[in-house]
Write an enzyme that holds these catalytic residues in place. Structure first.
Site, short mmCIF file in Angstrom:
data_model
loop_
_atom_site.label_atom_id
_atom_site.label_comp_id
_atom_site.label_asym_id
_atom_site.label_seq_id
_atom_site.Cartn_x
_atom_site.Cartn_y
_atom_site.Cartn_z
CD GLU A 1 -8.59 -3.21 0.52
OE1 GLU A 1 -9.26 -4.23 0.63
OE2 GLU A 1 -7.34 -3.22 0.53
CG ASP B 1 -2.00 -1.03 1.14
OD1 ASP B 1 -2.24 -1.55 0.04
OD2 ASP B 1 -2.60 -1.34 2.18
#
Lengths: 343, 343, 343, 343
Positions: free
Chosen positions: C222, C128
């Site tokens: 998400e 990430d």
């Protein structure tokens, strides 16, 4: 001659390559004119047209999708549909129509030709490869390559965590994408709509794979169903935010069942729309281009009511009626052949 | 049963997929033993072997090249070659041999079987796709995809500088890679070994493309030759650093001729070995896997002296003799079909 | 010296490249010995080890995942965890430990070093890209490339059907993957966890895009949430087949909302695990390799309690404490910069 | 405001992304007008212009090359060049110029600004990554990815035949592409222009690799030179078909030398123009897009005579003079770091 072109049904890599080939050959070899009907049968039905000449097809060979747009409109179910189409064709002085599409689109073309005398030639298109009259349809090879590349990627993540990865691929009624990508990707289980599967048998394959210290990949077609399916799947349904009942996809459901029955962690990936978008593979560009050239030749030779098809390495013509008669599904023997790699 | 496996000739994506399929099926369905012979026919000739079981074939499906190594050794040209091979097979108690290779490798297999009673089954391999007994050979689709992707890339650089880009692809005797990648890549000229080309005609196509304000891509098979070729090419020869006379490749030569005759800048890219290395495409993995499964079945059924082949979507068996009889070249009609895109 | 290596947390392309670089440099330049601990901190905790020398790291550079396995085991939460780790290290005569992992794994390394004197060096890993002490972490570039390629593909299918495509990418707490792939893929809306979104504003951008006759792509991390989120999302929850309440993902939920509010067809693709598997991009292989070389140098120089990090084009060392102090999120100004492409 | 845009020098993936970002931001946030000058400085010199608005930049983000065309025209070397450029700008009422290019293009921009008061902002572009004022330039990451993928492919073909493969990559004066792709591709030798190489040392590395039963990959920048270079290379020269003396490339020359000195088969692949064409990587699209946004901001803020640059993860402004002062080459220490993987 003035030729109309339309693309119907779900989009598919290679549609633009067909359109380009049709136009290039028609203009250069025969000095034909072309007109594009927009969004499948909606185009002639509602008179939605677009210019279609050499400039319009420049650079579209490697591009996915269709410059003509697509829809699932069925003019035979519309009031006065056939008459409106005939008027459209007359108004735009269209001598013949090339319809590029799947079972539904070609079924309309067949009816328009056989029952109403409209001069149609078909080009088969189905990403699922489930048309019986042709060895392959374009788009399928691209989808299989995308799914295989995804499976390649998932192997390493499965191994690192020793978990099961379930990959749901396209294929509502035929398991060709699952079979080909599963074989090519080295999947440990492949499930297809043609054969109901036994969840316990799947769990057995999965467990034996772990026994060999490897993590399993399960490739499942979206249309695959368990043997005792309906009942169990109903339990997996849920209400969506609008209050409608929805079934979870088979991939998600299967991962949960595997996790519950084997105690192994399982995850799902649903490949979805990426399988049908983007630039076509070399094979699909080649097949689509040849389909386009031969469709133009069929129009030129007056072979209306036919569709082009691939047989071995040859492009042939078959009646539209034959083309849409039967779904091509994975034969049991071929599925059996793949089972040597299960577990 | 104890089965020997070897891979001969140039490497090709999919070889490992064949080996894996043979071994997986042989061990799991039939409990056969396997032994790998190293570097093609050099292996049985010199007794160079390697273990070949389930562990050896794990994870090799997506890998290019061949875990068994390869060579161009021809045992029929070695003193006492056949006897030494027979001794090798006897020593390692090999009941049957699966030979994966091209014209040369399979030609040896045929002779060993037909003339010397050695139980051989063949699997055809040629990245050039020039074996007449099969619709396709594995490796070809991968090579075409790589070449097509390169052509895609070259389009944008050609356009930015308004220069001609000549792409030399593999194909010494057959132009399949040039034809397929040229069609798929939207080339403006495609030159194949089957048809001598006229440089002035090529220059004409190139010039007309510039007239439409686009920069042309010329795809040329390494074996393509100009009509008045030999004489001109001789002038392009040079002595290398060892004093040997070498011909410049046809790609480089053609770019120079185009530049000289049209005044347009021209550059060459020779794709070379990248076309034959690396991970196989999904189609090649599928084809190689099925070839492997059916080769094992042929051994198991006692169908020696045969080779597996693709016909449409079926794997069939053909006599090795037939397989190596005739080179499959690009038919004139098919080449003609592609010309609509020239210029 | 004898050095232990472990990889913890979620898998990430580049882990193997780090391991290889550490071992290659350690063996060749310093004659160190290596031992691999399996499955993150579970390895030293339970004494699960594997050999780690030049042969073990051969060919692993381009492979995703980790040959050492991974887990989320936290030894600080296990009874007697620290003592068991110390015993493991003593038993295997490990002089120093290289821990490759994210916030959690490195947090443990920091505690083991700072509080318990265990000689640890860290290598940061988070797909990430949300570790504040380093410009980039490996794996991120690969994930962004995969997501961008998917968005490229989805554009053509969106255009063909004039529908909205919502792409859900990874990023629970930080929107880096969404921001980079959204910018690179030409998305029309990008939604990140750092900024709650207004569904009506999203619908406005979507609608304006249709107004220009183009179909919109919405990229959503998400972890992104609507402004009035919790309440609405609760309505989208469902019971899974085990009776547990589950939230539909934000992607699916958003597509439904867009469809409901704008009347335009909308579809969702959840990229999922394919973003973190498979071969690393060239950048990630380069970064992971350099991280490995510098981690070994840190061990060799006795710089324990530090972690390697990227600053510009340099690899530097930072205290582990600093490395795990703060999440690196997308700054408001940077997100604002991207908005010029919305709608 | 009315802003001119031009792209000069060799083409590079990402140019179109810059142009798009400039225009999107300029039109949407500031209501500026744009005009495209064609083929680099030839455009303003000869008054060759093209429309440049939102429609012109639609869909160009993922496309390689440049929609504006490019050339190496240097207006400072043309008679009356500066005056003609000033007239062009006046005629088209251009308030400011954004010049996207490398050392030469930006050098002209600097002179036009510093000496002649023309309001210029620069965007750095060099596929070789050899501009000292910025951490990276767009196009470089794409080139490295393409070269790395090629090296991946060549490994398997090298292993199958146990031959040396020499890969010649771009980099006339700086070895960045060779260094990055060599490291990422797991090359066994990397040769850069910054360090003259000793052929015998190269042969030593190659031989030791064979000793470990692996086949070596040698990555060599096109500008790399042997220690005793000129003399030897002269022997490898040849006359081309026009009678001009040409040097064989260093890759081909080196393969011949390795073959001669070690007795091992060696082959060369020259990657050439494929490294600079085609769709940009995600990183390059992101970098080019941000460069474009910040170049527009520089114009808007009146920061003429500057160039945008990447420092860590930030886009900064530097004087054009600084940007073109010094070539950024591979530091000796960094090259040394890579040597652990040689042999």
């Amino acid at each position: 001659m003035r030729i109309g072109v339309l693309t119907g049904g779900g989009d598919c890599p290679g549609l633009n390559a067909v359109i380009r080939a049709v136009v290039r050959k028609g203009v250069q070899d025969h000095d034909h004119d072309f007109i594009g009907f927009k969004d499948g049968w909606r185009g002639p039905l509602q008179g939605a047209v677009t210019e279609l000449g050499i400039p319009a097809v420049r650079g579209i060979l490697p591009r996915g999708g269709t410059i003509l747009g697509s829809s699932r409109t069925n003019p035979l179910k519309e009031p006065d549909g056939v008459r409106r189409i005939k008027e459209s064709l007359a108004k735009h002085e269209v001598d013949a129509l090339i319809a590029i599409g799947g079972e539904d689109t070609l079924g309309v073309a067949r009816r328009l030709h056989d029952d109403h005398g409209i001069r149609c030639v078909g080009v088969p298109k189905t990403i699922d490869n489930d048309l019986s009259a042709t060895d392959y349809t374009f788009g399928f090879d691209t989808a299989v390559n995308i799914a295989t590349e995804a499976i390649d990627r998932l192997h390493t993540t499965a191994e690192s965590h020793m978990r099961v990865l379930v990959v749901e691929v396209m294929g509502r009624h035929a398991g060709w994408i699952a079979l080909h990508s599963g074989l090519a990707g080295g999947a440990n289980v492949i499930l297809v709509p043609e054969q109901r599967f036994d969840v316990d048998e799947v769990c057995g394959w999965v467990t034996s794979r772990f026994g060999a210290s490897y993590a399993p990949i399960v490739v499942v077609a979206e249309g695959a169903m368990p043997q005792d399916g309906d009942l169990v799947l109903k339990n997996a349904s849920h209400r969506d935010s609008f209050g409608h009942v929805r079934l979870s996809g088979v991939g998600e459901w299967l991962a949960e069942e595997i996790e519950r029955r084997t105690g192994k962690e399982a995850r799902t990936t649903v490949l979805g729309h990426v399988q049908r978008g983007g630039t076509p593979s070399a094979f699909d560009r080649w097949l689509a281009t040849r389909f386009g050239l031969h469709a133009l030749a069929a129009v030129d030779g007056g072979h209306f009511g036919t569709m082009v098809a691939l047989r071995g390495t040859d492009i042939v013509r078959v009646p539209l009626a034959e083309a849409t008669a039967r779904l091509k599904t994975v034969p049991a023997a071929l599925y059996e052949e793949a089972k040597v790699f299960f577990g």
